[in-house]
Design a protein around this motif. Structure first.
Motif, PDB file in Angstrom:
ATOM      1  N   THR A   1      -8.629  -0.229 -11.835  1.00 45.73           N
ATOM      2  CA  THR A   1      -8.155   0.477 -10.644  1.00 45.73           C
ATOM      3  C   THR A   1      -7.956  -0.523  -9.512  1.00 45.73           C
ATOM      4  O   THR A   1      -8.825  -1.344  -9.217  1.00 45.73           O
ATOM      5  CB  THR A   1      -9.155   1.557 -10.215  1.00 45.73           C
ATOM      6  N   LEU A   2      -6.780  -0.449  -8.852  1.00 44.74           N
ATOM      7  CA  LEU A   2      -6.407  -1.396  -7.805  1.00 44.74           C
ATOM      8  C   LEU A   2      -6.311  -0.678  -6.459  1.00 44.74           C
ATOM      9  O   LEU A   2      -6.532   0.529  -6.369  1.00 44.74           O
ATOM     10  CB  LEU A   2      -5.064  -2.050  -8.162  1.00 44.74           C
ATOM     11  N   ALA A   3      -5.985  -1.444  -5.420  1.00 43.98           N
ATOM     12  CA  ALA A   3      -5.810  -0.860  -4.091  1.00 43.98           C
ATOM     13  C   ALA A   3      -4.732   0.219  -4.121  1.00 43.98           C
ATOM     14  O   ALA A   3      -3.682   0.052  -4.750  1.00 43.98           O
ATOM     15  CB  ALA A   3      -5.441  -1.947  -3.088  1.00 43.98           C
ATOM     16  N   SER A   4      -4.989   1.327  -3.442  1.00 42.34           N
ATOM     17  CA  SER A   4      -4.042   2.441  -3.418  1.00 42.34           C
ATOM     18  C   SER A   4      -2.896   2.169  -2.459  1.00 42.34           C
ATOM     19  O   SER A   4      -3.039   1.411  -1.493  1.00 42.34           O
ATOM     20  CB  SER A   4      -4.758   3.724  -2.990  1.00 42.34           C
ATOM     21  N   MET A   5      -1.753   2.817  -2.709  1.00 42.81           N
ATOM     22  CA  MET A   5      -0.628   2.754  -1.778  1.00 42.81           C
ATOM     23  C   MET A   5      -1.016   3.409  -0.446  1.00 42.81           C
ATOM     24  O   MET A   5      -1.955   4.212  -0.375  1.00 42.81           O
ATOM     25  CB  MET A   5       0.586   3.489  -2.357  1.00 42.81           C
ATOM     26  N   HIS A   6      -0.284   3.083   0.616  1.00 42.60           N
ATOM     27  CA  HIS A   6      -0.505   3.745   1.900  1.00 42.60           C
ATOM     28  C   HIS A   6      -0.080   5.205   1.845  1.00 42.60           C
ATOM     29  O   HIS A   6      -0.645   6.054   2.540  1.00 42.60           O
ATOM     30  CB  HIS A   6       0.295   3.032   3.002  1.00 42.60           C
ATOM     31  N   THR A   7       0.935   5.503   0.997  1.00 41.76           N
ATOM     32  CA  THR A   7       1.531   6.840   0.955  1.00 41.76           C
ATOM     33  C   THR A   7       1.441   7.410  -0.455  1.00 41.76           C
ATOM     34  O   THR A   7       1.732   6.712  -1.430  1.00 41.76           O
ATOM     35  CB  THR A   7       3.012   6.786   1.381  1.00 41.76           C
ATOM     36  N   LYS A   8       1.055   8.669  -0.551  1.00 44.07           N
ATOM     37  CA  LYS A   8       1.126   9.349  -1.838  1.00 44.07           C
ATOM     38  C   LYS A   8       2.597   9.572  -2.169  1.00 44.07           C
ATOM     39  O   LYS A   8       3.366   9.997  -1.315  1.00 44.07           O
ATOM     40  CB  LYS A   8       0.403  10.688  -1.774  1.00 44.07           C
ATOM     41  N   ARG A   9       2.973   9.281  -3.421  1.00 44.00           N
ATOM     42  CA  ARG A   9       4.388   9.479  -3.764  1.00 44.00           C
ATOM     43  C   ARG A   9       4.576   9.700  -5.260  1.00 44.00           C
ATOM     44  O   ARG A   9       3.832   9.181  -6.089  1.00 44.00           O
ATOM     45  CB  ARG A   9       5.251   8.336  -3.246  1.00 44.00           C
TER      46      ARG A   9
ATOM     47  N   MET B   1       9.169   2.328   2.367  1.00 44.03           N
ATOM     48  CA  MET B   1       8.983   1.326   1.322  1.00 44.03           C
ATOM     49  C   MET B   1       7.716   0.541   1.632  1.00 44.03           C
ATOM     50  O   MET B   1       7.433   0.242   2.796  1.00 44.03           O
ATOM     51  CB  MET B   1      10.185   0.374   1.237  1.00 44.03           C
ATOM     52  N   GLU B   2       6.977   0.203   0.627  1.00 43.85           N
ATOM     53  CA  GLU B   2       5.828  -0.686   0.773  1.00 43.85           C
ATOM     54  C   GLU B   2       5.777  -1.624  -0.418  1.00 43.85           C
ATOM     55  O   GLU B   2       6.388  -1.360  -1.459  1.00 43.85           O
ATOM     56  CB  GLU B   2       4.528   0.094   0.949  1.00 43.85           C
ATOM     57  N   ARG B   3       5.053  -2.748  -0.238  1.00 41.95           N
ATOM     58  CA  ARG B   3       4.961  -3.706  -1.339  1.00 41.95           C
ATOM     59  C   ARG B   3       3.518  -4.126  -1.558  1.00 41.95           C
ATOM     60  O   ARG B   3       2.700  -4.128  -0.635  1.00 41.95           O
ATOM     61  CB  ARG B   3       5.849  -4.917  -1.086  1.00 41.95           C
ATOM     62  N   TYR B   4       3.251  -4.493  -2.804  1.00 42.62           N
ATOM     63  CA  TYR B   4       1.882  -4.826  -3.231  1.00 42.62           C
ATOM     64  C   TYR B   4       1.816  -6.279  -3.663  1.00 42.62           C
ATOM     65  O   TYR B   4       2.693  -6.772  -4.392  1.00 42.62           O
ATOM     66  CB  TYR B   4       1.483  -3.915  -4.395  1.00 42.62           C
ATOM     67  N   SER B   5       0.778  -6.975  -3.214  1.00 42.53           N
ATOM     68  CA  SER B   5       0.519  -8.341  -3.648  1.00 42.53           C
ATOM     69  C   SER B   5      -0.592  -8.325  -4.701  1.00 42.53           C
ATOM     70  O   SER B   5      -1.753  -8.017  -4.369  1.00 42.53           O
ATOM     71  CB  SER B   5       0.081  -9.212  -2.469  1.00 42.53           C
ATOM     72  N   PRO B   6      -0.278  -8.626  -5.973  1.00 39.56           N
ATOM     73  CA  PRO B   6      -1.335  -8.667  -6.989  1.00 39.56           C
ATOM     74  C   PRO B   6      -2.383  -9.738  -6.702  1.00 39.56           C
ATOM     75  O   PRO B   6      -3.539  -9.608  -7.120  1.00 39.56           O
ATOM     76  CB  PRO B   6      -0.552  -8.994  -8.280  1.00 39.56           C
ATOM     77  N   ILE B   7      -1.993 -10.792  -5.992  1.00 37.08           N
ATOM     78  CA  ILE B   7      -2.947 -11.858  -5.673  1.00 37.08           C
ATOM     79  C   ILE B   7      -3.981 -11.370  -4.665  1.00 37.08           C
ATOM     80  O   ILE B   7      -5.189 -11.602  -4.814  1.00 37.08           O
ATOM     81  CB  ILE B   7      -2.197 -13.094  -5.119  1.00 37.08           C
ATOM     82  N   LEU B   8      -3.524 -10.653  -3.635  1.00 40.27           N
ATOM     83  CA  LEU B   8      -4.420 -10.182  -2.576  1.00 40.27           C
ATOM     84  C   LEU B   8      -4.964  -8.780  -2.832  1.00 40.27           C
ATOM     85  O   LEU B   8      -5.876  -8.340  -2.126  1.00 40.27           O
ATOM     86  CB  LEU B   8      -3.679 -10.197  -1.230  1.00 40.27           C
ATOM     87  N   ASP B   9      -4.403  -8.076  -3.817  1.00 38.59           N
ATOM     88  CA  ASP B   9      -4.741  -6.668  -4.069  1.00 38.59           C
ATOM     89  C   ASP B   9      -4.595  -5.863  -2.776  1.00 38.59           C
ATOM     90  O   ASP B   9      -5.506  -5.166  -2.332  1.00 38.59           O
ATOM     91  CB  ASP B   9      -6.158  -6.536  -4.630  1.00 38.59           C
ATOM     92  N   LYS B  10      -3.411  -5.970  -2.174  1.00 36.44           N
ATOM     93  CA  LYS B  10      -3.194  -5.372  -0.866  1.00 36.44           C
ATOM     94  C   LYS B  10      -1.766  -4.866  -0.740  1.00 36.44           C
ATOM     95  O   LYS B  10      -0.832  -5.509  -1.199  1.00 36.44           O
ATOM     96  CB  LYS B  10      -3.483  -6.413   0.226  1.00 36.44           C
ATOM     97  N   TRP B  11      -1.619  -3.690  -0.093  1.00 38.90           N
ATOM     98  CA  TRP B  11      -0.303  -3.107   0.158  1.00 38.90           C
ATOM     99  C   TRP B  11       0.129  -3.383   1.595  1.00 38.90           C
ATOM    100  O   TRP B  11      -0.697  -3.422   2.509  1.00 38.90           O
ATOM    101  CB  TRP B  11      -0.329  -1.599  -0.078  1.00 38.90           C
ATOM    102  N   GLN B  12       1.440  -3.544   1.789  1.00 44.84           N
ATOM    103  CA  GLN B  12       2.008  -3.835   3.104  1.00 44.84           C
ATOM    104  C   GLN B  12       3.230  -2.944   3.310  1.00 44.84           C
ATOM    105  O   GLN B  12       4.094  -2.842   2.443  1.00 44.84           O
ATOM    106  CB  GLN B  12       2.417  -5.313   3.175  1.00 44.84           C
ATOM    107  N   GLU B  13       3.307  -2.281   4.460  1.00 38.83           N
ATOM    108  CA  GLU B  13       4.471  -1.448   4.763  1.00 38.83           C
ATOM    109  C   GLU B  13       5.670  -2.324   5.087  1.00 38.83           C
ATOM    110  O   GLU B  13       5.555  -3.356   5.735  1.00 38.83           O
ATOM    111  CB  GLU B  13       4.153  -0.511   5.926  1.00 38.83           C
TER     112      GLU B  13
END
Length: 578
Positions: free
Chosen positions: A461-469, A497-509
Motif C-alpha cells: 500500500t502506497l501514499a493515497s491520491m489527493h482526490t478520490k477518482r 491532474m496529479e502525479r506520483y513520485s515512486p521515489i518519494l512515495d508522494k503525490w503532487q497536484e
C-alpha cells in the motif's frame, strides 16, 4: 534374367554406433596416432577423425608443415579444459554450453572451424542477452564474425536502447561503435532528445579525453526535430565547462538553422534528419468505447467498434480496421507489436472474448477467451505476458488476476488483488504494476494506490491520491505517474491532474485540464501527455455529452495545449501506442 527387385536399408543408428566405438578407442588409446599437447596435458586422438571434423586439423595434419610427420603436436591459444570439451564433441556430436564455458568454446571453435559448436554457442549467447551485457555480446560476435548473433544482439540493443544507456557497458563503448549505434534508424525511443542525452552521458563519463570527439558523437542526432527549450536546458545542465561551451556553439548554429525556410534546410540536411526514427514514429490507437451525440438522451448511447489511429508525425487521424465486436469498458494492452482488446461490454452483455490487432495487416483476430467475463477492468503488459485485474465480473466487483501467455496462447488465473476494484487504472513502472483508484466493492470511489510485484506476487500500500477518482486515465512520464480526470464520490466530472513520485512515495497536484473529462484515454508520446475523449458532466435534464477533443500536457512548460479533434467522440475506450 537380372532381377529388378531392390531393397534399400538405412541404419538410423549406424553413425552413432561408429562415433561411440571411436570414442571408446580414443579413451583406451586404441589405434590413436596423434597426441595433442596443451600446457603439459596430453590428448590422444585419431588423425582421420579430427581431420574429418575440422578444416584446421585437416590442414595441419595433411599440409606441408612439420606436424604432418609428428606424433606429438603442441597447440596454442586454447586451454586444456576447452580442448577436452571440443574433442569430446568431435567424437560424439554432442556438447553442453554454459555461461562459464561459452566464450572460450566459441573462440576455440572459431579457430578450429567447428561450425556446429559456433552455432550452439551463438544460440546460447542469444538467450542470455540483457541490457547489462548485450553490447559486450555484440562486440564478441563481431570479433568472431558470428553474423547471426551480431544481427540478433544489434536488434536487442536497438529495442532496449533506453535501458542500455544506464549500464556500464554503454559508457565503455568505443567511439566508433557508439556513433554506429546513434546512427541507427531502429532505436526504440520516445523522442530524439533521449538520443542526445545518451550521447552526452557517454561524453561526460570521461570528458577530459572525450570532449574532442563531441562533434563526431552528436553528428547523428536529428536536431531539427528536437524541441529547442528542452535541448537548451539539457546543455545548460552539463557540468563540464569546456564541453558546455562546445555544445552552446552547436546550439547557437542549430537555433539559427531553425529559422531558415524548410527548402533551405532540405538543401543542407539529409532528409532522414528531418524525420523521427522508424521506431519512434509513435501512433496512438483509440479503440472501442461508447459515444453519445450532442443533445442526446441517456438512451442514445452507442457502443463503438471504431479503431482510430493518430500519426503523431503527420499529425492526422486515420480510420483503421474496426473491432469485430463493439465494446466499451474494455482493457487494451500492447505486446510484441500487437494490440489486444480485452473484455468490455455491449448492451449490458459482459465479454470474456479477446481480439488481437496486427497493425502491419490492419486486421483483428480472436484469440482464446479469458477465464472470466470482465468489464471496466485494468490490463497491463509485463515481461512478455498480459495481466488482467478486477473489473465487473457478472454483477460483482472482482479481485481475481489472470494472465495471458502468448507462447501457450491461453489465459490462466494467477492470484487475487489485495482490494476489489472496478474502473481503476494500472501502469507499469520499473518492474512494478501500480493499481490506482477505482470503485470498491462497497460502491465508493477510492484514492487508494497499491503496487504489485508480479514476480513475488507481493502487494504494498502506497501514499493515497489527493482526490478520490474512478473512470480516469493514467500514464508514466519521466519517472512520474500521472492521473488525469475521472469522476469522484460525489458524481462530479474532474478536470484535475496529479502525479506520483515512486521515489518519494508522494503525490503532487498539477495544472488542471481545460475541461472535466470522465472516461478519457490518456497516454504519453514524444515527451507529452495526451488526453483524448471522455465525457463532460451532465445534469438532470441532459445526458453527459461524449467528447472528441484532444489536449496534451507539456511538462517542460507545465501547461496544457488544445491539439485538435478525433474522428469520433469516445468514452471508456482503450488506448494503445505503437
Amino acid at each position: 534374367m537380372e532381377s529388378k527387385v531392390r531393397f534399400k536399408h538405412h541404419a538410423d543408428k549406424h553413425t552413432q554406433r561408429i562415433l561411440s566405438s571411436l570414442q571408446e578407442q580414443r579413451r583406451s588409446e586404441q589405434f590413436c596416432d596423434v597426441i595433442f599437447c596443451i600446457d603439459g596435458k596430453r590428448f590422444t586422438a585419431h588423425r582421420n577423425v579430427v581431420s574429418a571434423s575440422s578444416p584446421y586439423f585437416l590442414a595441419l595434419l595433411t599440409g606441408n608443415m612439420k606436424e604432418k610427420y609428428e606424433t606429438d603436436i603442441i597447440l596454442h591459444d586454447v586451454d586444456p579444459e576447452t580442448f577436452q570439451i571440443l574433442l569430446d564433441f568431435i567424437y560424439s556430436g554432442e556438447i553442453e554450453v554454459t555461461d562459464k564455458t561459452c566464450q572460450d568454446l566459441l573462440a576455440a571453435a572459431d579457430m578450429f572451424g567447428l561450425s556446429d559448436v559456433t552455432t550452439a554457442c551463438c544460440g546460447f549467447l542469444a538467450t542470455q542477452l540483457h541490457p547489462s551485457n548485450c553490447i559486450g555480446i555484440f562486440q564478441f560476435a563481431e570479433s568472431h564474425s558470428c553474423l547471426k548473433l551480431m544481427k540478433i544482439s544489434e536488434a536487442y540493443i536497438e529495442n532496449h536502447f533506453l535501458q542500455i544507456v544506464q549500464e556500464d557497458e554503454f559508457l565503455a563503448m568505443p567511439k566508433d561503435n557508439l556513433i554506429y549505434l546513434l546512427k541507427s534508424e531502429n532505436l526504440k525511443i520516445d523522442h530524439e532528445l533521449q538520443v542526445f542525452q545518451a550521447a552526452l552521458k557517454w561524453l561526460l563519463h570521461n570528458p577530459s579525453e572525450r570532449r574532442r570527439a563531441v562533434f563526431d558523437v552528436v553528428a547523428p542526432i536529428r536536431f531539427p526535430i528536437v524541441a529547442f527549450k528542452p535541448l537548451e536546458k539539457t546543455v545548460d545542465d552539463v557540468a563540464d565547462f569546456s564541453l558546455k561551451i562546445a555544445l552552446k556553439k552547436l546550439l547557437q548554429d542549430y537555433h539559427t538553422d531553425r529559422r531558415l525556410p524548410f527548402e533551405v534546410k532540405l538543401s543542407r540536411l539529409k532528409l532522414c534528419q528531418l524525420q523521427p526514427r522508424k521506431n519512434s514514429r509513435k501512433k496512438i490507437y483509440i479503440i472501442g468505447g461508447y459515444s453519445r451525440p450532442v443533445g442526446g438522451r441517456w438512451s442514445d448511447l452507442r457502443t463503438l467498434s471504431k479503431n482510430e489511429c493518430f500519426d503523431s508525425f503527420q499529425q492526422e487521424w486515420i480510420d483503421q480496421a474496426p473491432l469485430r465486436c463493439a465494446r466499451s469498458g474494455l482493457g487494451v494492452a500492447v505486446l510484441n507489436g500487437l494490440i489486444y482488446a480485452i473484455g468490455g461490454e455491449n448492451d449490458s452483455l459482459i465479454y470474456d472474448t479477446v481480439e488481437c490487432f496486427d497493425p502491419s495487416q490492419n486486421k483483428w483476430t480472436f484469440i482464446p477467451n479469458m477465464t472470466y467475463p470482465r468489464s471496466a477492468l485494468a490490463v497491463c503488459a509485463f515481461d512478455e505476458f498480459i495481466f488482467a485485474f478486477g473489473g465487473w465480473i457478472g454483477s460483482e466487483i472482482g479481485d481475481c488476476i489472470e494472465v495471458y501467455d502468448p507462447n501457450l496462447n491461453l489465459w490462466k488465473r494467477v492470484g487475487a488483488m489485495k482490494t476489489k476494484r472496478v474502473a481503476m487504472s494500472i501502469v507499469e513502472h520499473q518492474g512494478l504494476l501500480y493499481v490506482i483508484g477505482g470503485v470498491s466493492d462497497l460502491g465508493l470511489e477510492m484514492s487508494l494506490v497499491e503496487s504489485y510485484n508480479p514476480v513475488i506476487q507481493e502487494w504494498v500500500t502506497l501514499a493515497s491520491m489527493h482526490t478520490k477518482r474512478a473512470h480516469f486515465g493514467a500514464a508514466v512520464l519521466d519517472d512520474y505517474i500521472y492521473v488525469v480526470g475521472g469522476s469522484n464520490g460525489y458524481g462530479d466530472v474532474l478536470n484535475t491532474m496529479e502525479r506520483y513520485s515512486p521515489i518519494l512515495d508522494k503525490w503532487q497536484e498539477m495544472p488542471n485540464l481545460s475541461i472535466g473529462r470522465a472516461g478519457p484515454c490518456v497516454t504519453t508520446i514524444n515527451g507529452m501527455i495526451y488526453v483524448m475523449g471522455g465525457h463532460k458532466a451532465g445534469d438532470e435534464l441532459h445526458a453527459p455529452e461524449t467528447l472528441d477533443t484532444v489536449e496534451c500536457f507539456d511538462p517542460q512548460t507545465s501547461s496544457w495545449i488544445e491539439v485538435g479533434y478525433m474522428l469520433s467522440s469516445h468514452c471508456e475506450a482503450g488506448v494503445a501506442v505503437l
